[in-house]
Design a protein around this motif. Structure first.
Motif, short mmCIF file in Angstrom:
data_model
loop_
_atom_site.label_atom_id
_atom_site.label_comp_id
_atom_site.label_asym_id
_atom_site.label_seq_id
_atom_site.Cartn_x
_atom_site.Cartn_y
_atom_site.Cartn_z
N VAL A 1 41.04 42.96 33.22
CA VAL A 1 41.64 42.44 34.45
C VAL A 1 43.15 42.31 34.26
O VAL A 1 43.62 41.82 33.22
CB VAL A 1 41.02 41.07 34.81
CG1 VAL A 1 41.68 40.49 36.05
CG2 VAL A 1 39.52 41.22 35.05
N ASP A 2 43.89 42.74 35.24
CA ASP A 2 45.36 42.72 35.18
C ASP A 2 45.85 41.27 35.11
O ASP A 2 45.67 40.50 36.05
CB ASP A 2 45.94 43.42 36.41
CG ASP A 2 47.43 43.69 36.28
OD1 ASP A 2 48.04 43.14 35.35
OD2 ASP A 2 47.96 44.44 37.11
N ARG A 3 46.48 40.92 34.00
CA ARG A 3 46.96 39.54 33.82
C ARG A 3 48.10 39.21 34.79
O ARG A 3 48.26 38.05 35.17
CB ARG A 3 47.45 39.35 32.38
CG ARG A 3 46.35 39.53 31.34
CD ARG A 3 45.31 38.47 31.49
NE ARG A 3 44.18 38.68 30.58
CZ ARG A 3 43.08 37.93 30.56
NH1 ARG A 3 42.97 36.93 31.42
NH2 ARG A 3 42.10 38.19 29.71
N SER A 4 48.87 40.22 35.15
CA SER A 4 49.98 39.95 36.06
C SER A 4 49.47 39.49 37.43
O SER A 4 50.10 38.64 38.08
CB SER A 4 50.84 41.21 36.22
OG SER A 4 50.09 42.28 36.78
N GLN A 5 48.32 40.03 37.88
CA GLN A 5 47.74 39.59 39.15
C GLN A 5 47.25 38.15 39.05
O GLN A 5 47.41 37.37 40.00
CB GLN A 5 46.60 40.52 39.55
CG GLN A 5 47.03 41.93 39.88
CD GLN A 5 45.89 42.78 40.39
OE1 GLN A 5 44.79 42.28 40.63
NE2 GLN A 5 46.14 44.07 40.56
N LEU A 6 46.67 37.80 37.91
CA LEU A 6 46.23 36.41 37.72
C LEU A 6 47.42 35.46 37.70
O LEU A 6 47.37 34.37 38.29
CB LEU A 6 45.43 36.29 36.42
CG LEU A 6 44.08 37.01 36.39
CD1 LEU A 6 43.49 36.96 34.99
CD2 LEU A 6 43.11 36.37 37.38
N GLU A 7 48.49 35.87 37.04
CA GLU A 7 49.68 35.02 36.99
C GLU A 7 50.31 34.89 38.37
O GLU A 7 50.77 33.80 38.75
CB GLU A 7 50.67 35.60 35.99
CG GLU A 7 50.18 35.55 34.55
CD GLU A 7 51.11 36.29 33.60
OE1 GLU A 7 52.13 36.85 34.09
OE2 GLU A 7 50.84 36.29 32.38
N ALA A 8 50.34 36.00 39.12
CA ALA A 8 50.90 35.93 40.47
C ALA A 8 50.07 35.01 41.36
O ALA A 8 50.63 34.24 42.16
CB ALA A 8 50.98 37.34 41.06
N THR B 1 39.52 38.28 39.99
CA THR B 1 38.65 38.71 38.88
C THR B 1 37.44 39.49 39.38
O THR B 1 37.17 40.60 38.90
CB THR B 1 38.19 37.49 38.07
OG1 THR B 1 39.33 36.78 37.59
CG2 THR B 1 37.34 37.94 36.88
N LEU B 2 36.69 38.92 40.32
CA LEU B 2 35.48 39.59 40.79
C LEU B 2 35.75 40.94 41.44
O LEU B 2 35.03 41.91 41.17
CB LEU B 2 34.70 38.67 41.74
CG LEU B 2 34.05 37.44 41.09
CD1 LEU B 2 33.31 36.62 42.14
CD2 LEU B 2 33.09 37.85 39.98
N PRO B 3 36.77 41.07 42.32
CA PRO B 3 37.05 42.42 42.85
C PRO B 3 37.42 43.43 41.77
O PRO B 3 37.11 44.62 41.90
CB PRO B 3 38.22 42.18 43.81
CG PRO B 3 38.09 40.76 44.21
CD PRO B 3 37.58 40.05 43.00
N ALA B 4 38.07 42.98 40.70
CA ALA B 4 38.49 43.91 39.65
C ALA B 4 37.33 44.42 38.82
O ALA B 4 37.41 45.53 38.27
CB ALA B 4 39.52 43.22 38.75
N ILE B 5 36.26 43.64 38.73
CA ILE B 5 35.14 44.06 37.86
C ILE B 5 33.85 44.24 38.67
O ILE B 5 32.76 44.28 38.09
CB ILE B 5 34.89 43.02 36.74
CG1 ILE B 5 34.46 41.67 37.32
CG2 ILE B 5 36.13 42.86 35.87
CD1 ILE B 5 34.00 40.67 36.27
N ARG B 6 33.96 44.40 39.97
CA ARG B 6 32.74 44.47 40.80
C ARG B 6 31.89 45.68 40.45
O ARG B 6 30.66 45.61 40.49
CB ARG B 6 33.09 44.48 42.28
CG ARG B 6 33.90 45.68 42.75
CD ARG B 6 34.25 45.56 44.23
NE ARG B 6 34.97 46.72 44.71
CZ ARG B 6 36.28 46.89 44.61
NH1 ARG B 6 37.01 45.95 44.02
NH2 ARG B 6 36.86 47.98 45.08
#
Length: 295
Positions: free
Chosen positions: A182-189, A205-210
């Protein structure tokens, strides 16, 4: 590829394809053929009955019990195994101390052979000496011992619990690997925008690993529906057929009662269900691959 390359490809694949056809598909064809005969250990001359064997099996109450038990077993194990596996993966994906040791300990149930796991839990479910009853009485959750595997109302739940305990590390490994992509930058944003943990989980998280979730769910459906060891060793399909699923019913009918034609009929039905699940897995996997190429 040139024409010569295609011929070379088929030449190198021929031995593997021949072995797969001999040891996998030919027995399946033999099972389908045998399902049209009334065969048993006693009768030396099988009698052709055609679809009458299927009508007899479908009209039998045992088939209804096996079918609904298989549905309850498969859905129960898959749902709770994936939920617990995902929660464990979320926990182990955090910056916890001794992560390597913790992951190794969590994997222990998965590496145990199914027969060993079933024997271990049979002792733990024992009404007199089992650890389960002892803990429940000491913690006040129960006032008396229960025969978990001898009671039709609790036997299926008991074997489902054991299967989930053994299988959730498999799902955890898959989800843990997916979470690390999962892209950490998206989580930080999302965090900077004020999103809480649940919001980040749902929107990032869920859309990234669906696609991983879909593939894992379908794969565990296939593996669970076809599982045999735990149910047979713990209950042998009992009590009163409360835990009989397709694999255990096929084994008992064919090798316990020597009614090979009826066992083959159950086997064909099981193969058809597995074929649908495998087709679903291939479709989901192909869709995931297409999305991966686009990204």
């Amino acid at each position: 590829m040139t024409r010569k390359d295609r011929w070379l490809l088929w030449i190198f694949l021929a031995p593997s394809l021949g072995l797969i056809g001999l040891f996998l598909y030919w027995p399946m064809v033999g099972t389908v053929i045998e399902s049209f005969y009334a065969t048993s250990f006693i009768s030396p001359n099988p009698e052709f009955v055609g679809f009458d064997g299927y009508r007899e099996v479908f009209s039998d109450r045992d088939f209804d019990d096996v079918f609904w038990n298989s549905i309850a077993w498969t859905l129960g194990v898959v749902v709770f195994q994936n939920m617990l596996g995902f929660l464990a993966a979320m926990l182990l994906n955090q910056g916890l101390p001794f992560r390597g040791v913790t992951r190794a300990l969590v994997l222990m149930p998965f590496v145990l052979p199914g027969v060993v796991t079933a024997i271990l839990w049979r002792f733990m479910y024992d009404p007199q000496l089992g650890l389960v009853n002892s803990l429940m009485i000491r913690t006040g959750l129960a006032s008396e011992t229960s025969a978990w595997l001898a009671n039709p109302d609790t036997a299926m739940a008991a074997v489902i619990f054991v299967a989930v305990w053994k299988g959730f590390p498999f799902s955890m490994l898959i989800y843990l690997a997916a979470l690390q992509t999962v892209d950490r930058s998206q989580l930080e944003a999302a965090t900077l925008d004020g999103a809480g943990p649940l919001r980040r989980l749902w929107d990032v998280t869920l859309p990234a690993i669906r696609h991983v979730i879909l593939v894992n769910v379908v794969l565990t459906l296939i593996l669970t529906f076809n599982y045999f060891d735990i149910v047979w060793v713990m209950t042998r399909g009992g009590p009163q057929q409360a835990t009989h699923i397709f694999p255990t019913k096929i084994y008992e009918t064919g090798f316990g009662q020597f009614r090979f034609g009826e066992a083959a009929t159950y086997g064909v039905v099981s193969i058809l269900v597995l074929a649908v699940l495998v087709a679903l897995y291939v479709i989901v996997q192909a869709g995931a691959n297409r999305r991966g190429r686009r990204t």
